[in-house]
Design an enzyme around this catalytic site. Structure first.
Site, mmCIF file in Angstrom:
data_model
loop_
_atom_site.group_PDB
_atom_site.id
_atom_site.type_symbol
_atom_site.label_atom_id
_atom_site.label_comp_id
_atom_site.label_asym_id
_atom_site.label_seq_id
_atom_site.Cartn_x
_atom_site.Cartn_y
_atom_site.Cartn_z
ATOM 1 N N PHE A 124 7.888 4.426 2.639
ATOM 2 C CA PHE A 124 8.638 3.452 3.445
ATOM 3 C C PHE A 124 8.371 3.788 4.902
ATOM 4 C CE2 PHE A 124 12.655 2.939 5.826
ATOM 5 C CZ PHE A 124 13.013 1.628 5.527
ATOM 6 N N LEU A 126 9.433 2.684 8.606
ATOM 7 C CA LEU A 126 10.155 1.955 9.647
ATOM 8 C C LEU A 126 9.999 2.705 10.980
ATOM 9 C CD1 LEU A 126 12.257 -0.260 10.442
ATOM 10 C CD2 LEU A 126 14.056 1.322 9.711
ATOM 11 N N ILE A 158 7.022 9.846 8.537
ATOM 12 C CA ILE A 158 6.993 9.106 7.278
ATOM 13 C C ILE A 158 6.831 10.102 6.130
ATOM 14 C CG2 ILE A 158 5.812 7.306 5.963
ATOM 15 C CD1 ILE A 158 7.260 6.412 8.636
ATOM 16 N N GLY A 247 17.834 4.488 -0.124
ATOM 17 C CA GLY A 247 17.402 5.823 0.299
ATOM 18 C C GLY A 247 18.573 6.725 0.643
ATOM 19 N N GLN A 341 25.469 33.146 6.107
ATOM 20 C CA GLN A 341 26.470 34.093 6.617
ATOM 21 C C GLN A 341 26.957 35.028 5.502
ATOM 22 O OE1 GLN A 341 26.825 33.840 9.806
ATOM 23 N NE2 GLN A 341 28.311 35.479 10.097
ATOM 24 N N GLU A 368 17.269 8.823 8.049
ATOM 25 C CA GLU A 368 17.988 7.739 7.348
ATOM 26 C C GLU A 368 19.402 7.506 7.912
ATOM 27 O OE1 GLU A 368 17.256 6.906 3.344
ATOM 28 O OE2 GLU A 368 15.542 8.232 3.217
ATOM 29 N N GLY A 369 19.444 7.494 9.250
ATOM 30 C CA GLY A 369 20.716 7.297 9.940
ATOM 31 C C GLY A 369 21.277 8.649 10.325
ATOM 32 N N GLU A 372 25.443 10.605 13.932
ATOM 33 C CA GLU A 372 26.111 9.788 14.954
ATOM 34 C C GLU A 372 26.077 8.303 14.577
ATOM 35 O OE1 GLU A 372 23.945 12.328 15.533
ATOM 36 O OE2 GLU A 372 25.545 13.678 16.171
HETATM 37 N N1 CAA Z 1 21.461 -5.361 3.165
HETATM 38 C C1 CAA Z 1 21.162 -6.640 3.531
HETATM 39 N N2 CAA Z 1 21.270 -7.100 4.814
HETATM 40 C C2 CAA Z 1 21.691 -6.231 5.749
HETATM 41 C C3 CAA Z 1 22.022 -4.899 5.442
HETATM 42 C C4 CAA Z 1 21.895 -4.475 4.095
HETATM 43 N N3 CAA Z 1 22.192 -3.235 3.750
HETATM 44 N N4 CAA Z 1 22.414 -4.260 6.577
HETATM 45 C C5 CAA Z 1 22.346 -5.177 7.559
HETATM 46 N N5 CAA Z 1 21.912 -6.348 7.049
HETATM 47 C C6 CAA Z 1 21.732 -7.595 7.791
HETATM 48 C C7 CAA Z 1 23.016 -7.956 8.526
HETATM 49 O O1 CAA Z 1 23.871 -8.720 7.699
HETATM 50 C C8 CAA Z 1 22.500 -8.749 9.711
HETATM 51 O O2 CAA Z 1 22.186 -10.060 9.259
HETATM 52 P P1 CAA Z 1 22.714 -11.351 10.089
HETATM 53 O O3 CAA Z 1 22.084 -11.191 11.449
HETATM 54 O O4 CAA Z 1 22.211 -12.503 9.302
HETATM 55 O O5 CAA Z 1 24.205 -11.200 10.137
HETATM 56 C C9 CAA Z 1 21.168 -8.078 10.032
HETATM 57 O O6 CAA Z 1 20.761 -7.392 8.845
HETATM 58 C C10 CAA Z 1 21.279 -7.108 11.175
HETATM 59 O O7 CAA Z 1 22.184 -6.089 10.776
HETATM 60 P P2 CAA Z 1 23.097 -5.314 11.803
HETATM 61 O O8 CAA Z 1 23.780 -6.306 12.700
HETATM 62 O O9 CAA Z 1 23.935 -4.348 11.045
HETATM 63 O O10 CAA Z 1 22.030 -4.545 12.690
HETATM 64 P P3 CAA Z 1 22.289 -3.537 13.819
HETATM 65 O O11 CAA Z 1 21.246 -3.756 14.830
HETATM 66 O O12 CAA Z 1 23.713 -3.552 14.243
HETATM 67 O O13 CAA Z 1 22.008 -2.129 13.091
HETATM 68 C C11 CAA Z 1 22.017 0.223 12.994
HETATM 69 C C12 CAA Z 1 22.244 -1.013 13.836
HETATM 70 C C13 CAA Z 1 23.037 0.257 11.864
HETATM 71 C C14 CAA Z 1 22.232 1.396 13.906
HETATM 72 C C15 CAA Z 1 20.614 0.205 12.393
HETATM 73 O O14 CAA Z 1 19.671 0.006 13.418
HETATM 74 C C16 CAA Z 1 20.329 1.496 11.668
HETATM 75 O O15 CAA Z 1 20.706 1.666 10.494
HETATM 76 N N6 CAA Z 1 19.598 2.437 12.318
HETATM 77 C C17 CAA Z 1 19.146 3.657 11.671
HETATM 78 C C18 CAA Z 1 17.785 3.405 11.101
HETATM 79 C C19 CAA Z 1 17.367 4.502 10.197
HETATM 80 O O16 CAA Z 1 18.120 4.951 9.330
HETATM 81 N N7 CAA Z 1 16.112 4.940 10.348
HETATM 82 C C20 CAA Z 1 15.541 5.997 9.537
HETATM 83 C C21 CAA Z 1 14.449 5.447 8.699
HETATM 84 S S1 CAA Z 1 13.751 6.741 7.755
HETATM 85 C C22 CAA Z 1 12.059 6.587 7.904
HETATM 86 O O17 CAA Z 1 11.510 5.625 8.359
HETATM 87 C C23 CAA Z 1 11.249 7.760 7.476
HETATM 88 C C24 CAA Z 1 11.203 8.099 6.018
HETATM 89 O O18 CAA Z 1 10.276 8.672 5.567
HETATM 90 C C25 CAA Z 1 12.337 7.775 5.138
#
Ligand code: CAA
Length: 403
Positions: A124, A126, A158, A247, A341, A368-369, A372
């Site tokens: 995945f 992002l 990633i 995840g 410890q 994954e968030g 904070e």
């Molecule tokens: N399922 C379906 N739809 C969803 C959803 C979900 N779980 N969560 C949000 N949505 C939809 C919302 O309903 C909204 O839709 P509408 O505009 O139609 O209402 C849209 O998506 C936007 O959602 P939010 O308004 O919640 O978006 P936001 O900008 O407020 O989100 C945030 C802010 C929660 C901080 C988000 O940016 C976030 O989670 N950030 C952290 C990202 C993260 O965890 N990154 C790590 C990735 S790990 C990786 O890439 C490496 C690896 O190897 C794993």
């Protein structure tokens, strides 16, 4: 009726994953960790246990198990080493379960089936060098040219980035919306590593989860066929958030397993090490740390199980999954610090596993968030700024308060 009992399938799974991880991985994990070596021979073994398609239905090549099973397997894998759980998180959780919900039938046949069978490995993508928590801040773009999209950008941190065959990649398809940070301009794509213009590497400077592969890749005008668009154009952000619900769940359950590993290692050490003429378990301040590990373990387990139950019944669970992930990862950080410890100077050496637990726990408090981001999300649910799982707040008309 609420039941806290695991069923027979869950118990069998728990036992088989535990036996495999203890027999095949535990005896050599320290050497793999010391050598910063990802061992690809682990993948077919996990596939033969059904772990790479654990919650994918049998018709798509998976083991057809429920979400509680996914949590149990995550706990058992991370009990032995975080790198094992990370494989399942990105491949089976973030990627396969997302394709199952959002992919077309053709995408499922072409990608999900071989992935669930473990014939292809998936990840995945992002995060980018300048965008982690701020998922709207990604820079990758996908420009449509007839029946293809041309993807340009860079992905970083990633998991399995230098190992996986297929990636679920997020990029902007609408450049105006990109400028406006309007997430309805982002889309999701399946990108194969064999596509021309794709180049990956391993991030070898990290200091935790050393037996796991974490990488980066660059897409230099990678041509992706239109059939590899997942969902509709503009649905990418929702798909990314949906994927994170899967995840984060495995991260929560995995961190719970890490708390249990810290607890068990500390109990064993406290019963053998003596100071001041008694086992160190006799000292109240050691008991305090061990008791904290137990309460953290039990609470973390209840939280991921509640999220898993919501998933099983098909309810939106971003709120509960996020709470479980936040609580369990912070608990694992506390437990790992205390486990070191309890072990004293021995904990500061890799002769004992707790030093590795200490290095491994930190990643999940960030990926994954971050802690904070999850705190903010939980507060926003309570304050009514996030509404997908509303809070009910019915204060009585206390004397002296005004409505
Ligand atoms: N399922 C379906 N739809 C969803 C959803 C979900 N779980 N969560 C949000 N949505 C939809 C919302 O309903 C909204 O839709 P509408 O505009 O139609 O209402 C849209 O998506 C936007 O959602 P939010 O308004 O919640 O978006 P936001 O900008 O407020 O989100 C945030 C802010 C929660 C901080 C988000 O940016 C976030 O989670 N950030 C952290 C990202 C993260 O965890 N990154 C790590 C990735 S790990 C990786 O890439 C490496 C690896 O190897 C794993």
């Amino acid at each position: 009726m609420v039941s806290f009992e695991l069923n027979e399938d869950h118990r069998l799974l728990e036992q088989s994953v535990r036996e495999w991880a203890h027999r095949e991985v535990a005896p050599r994990i320290r050497e793999l960790d010391r050598a910063h070596r990802f061992d690809p021979s682990i993948l077919p073994q996990m596939a033969s246990l059904g772990l790479l398609g654990i919650s994918v239905p049998a018709e798509y090549g998976g083991a057809g198990m429920d979400y509680i099973s996914l949590g149990i397997a995550s706990e058992e894998l991370e009990y032995v080493d975080t790198s094992l759980r990370v494989i399942m998180s990105v491949h089976a959780g973030l990627n396969c379960l997302t394709l199952l919900s959002w992919g077309t039938e053709e995408q499922k046949q072409r990608y999900l089936v071989p992935q669930a069978q473990g014939l292809k490995i998936a990840s995945f993508a992002l995060t980018e060098p300048s965008a982690g928590s701020d998922a709207r801040g990604i820079e990758s773009v996908a420009i449509r040219h007839g029946d293809r999209y041309v993807l340009t950008g860079e992905k970083m941190w990633i998991s399995l980035g230098h190992v996986a065959d297929n990636f679920l990649v997020f990029a902007w398809t609408d450049l105006e919306k990109k400028r406006a940070r309007d997430t309805s301009g982002m889309s999701a794509f399946i990108v194969e590593r064999t596509f021309k213009g794709f180049a990956s590497g391993t991030l070898d400077q990290k200091w935790g989860i050393l037996a796991g592969n974490t990488g980066f890749f660059k897409m230099d005008e990678v041509e992706v066929p239109r059939e590899n668009l997942v969902g509709r154009e503009g649905e990418g952000f929702k798909i990314a958030m949906f994927a994170l619900d899967q995840g984060r769940y495995t991260v929560a359950a995995g961190a719970t397993g890490l708390v249990r590993a810290c607890r068990d290692a500390s109990v064993q050490y406290a019963r053998t090490r003596k100071t001041f003429g008694v086992e160190i378990g006799e000292h109240q301040l050691v008991k305090e740390m061990i008791a904290q590990m137990e309460s953290d373990y039990q609470a973390s387990r209840l939280l991921w199980m509640r999220a898993g139950w919501l998933k099983n019944v098909g309810q939106r669970n971003t709120r509960e999954t996020g709470l479980a992930k936040w609580f369990a990862t912070v608990a694992s950080e506390r437990a790992a610090g205390d486990a070191v410890q309890v072990h004293g100077a021995n904990g500061y050496s890799d002769e004992y596993p707790v030093g590795r637990f200490y290095r491994n726990c930190k990643g999940a408090v960030i990926y994954e968030g971050t802690r904070e981001i999850h705190k903010i999300m939980q507060a926003d649910y309570l304050l009514g700024y996030r509404t997908d799982r509303p809070s009910r707040c019915e204060l009585p008309a206390w004397e002296g308060t005004t409505k």
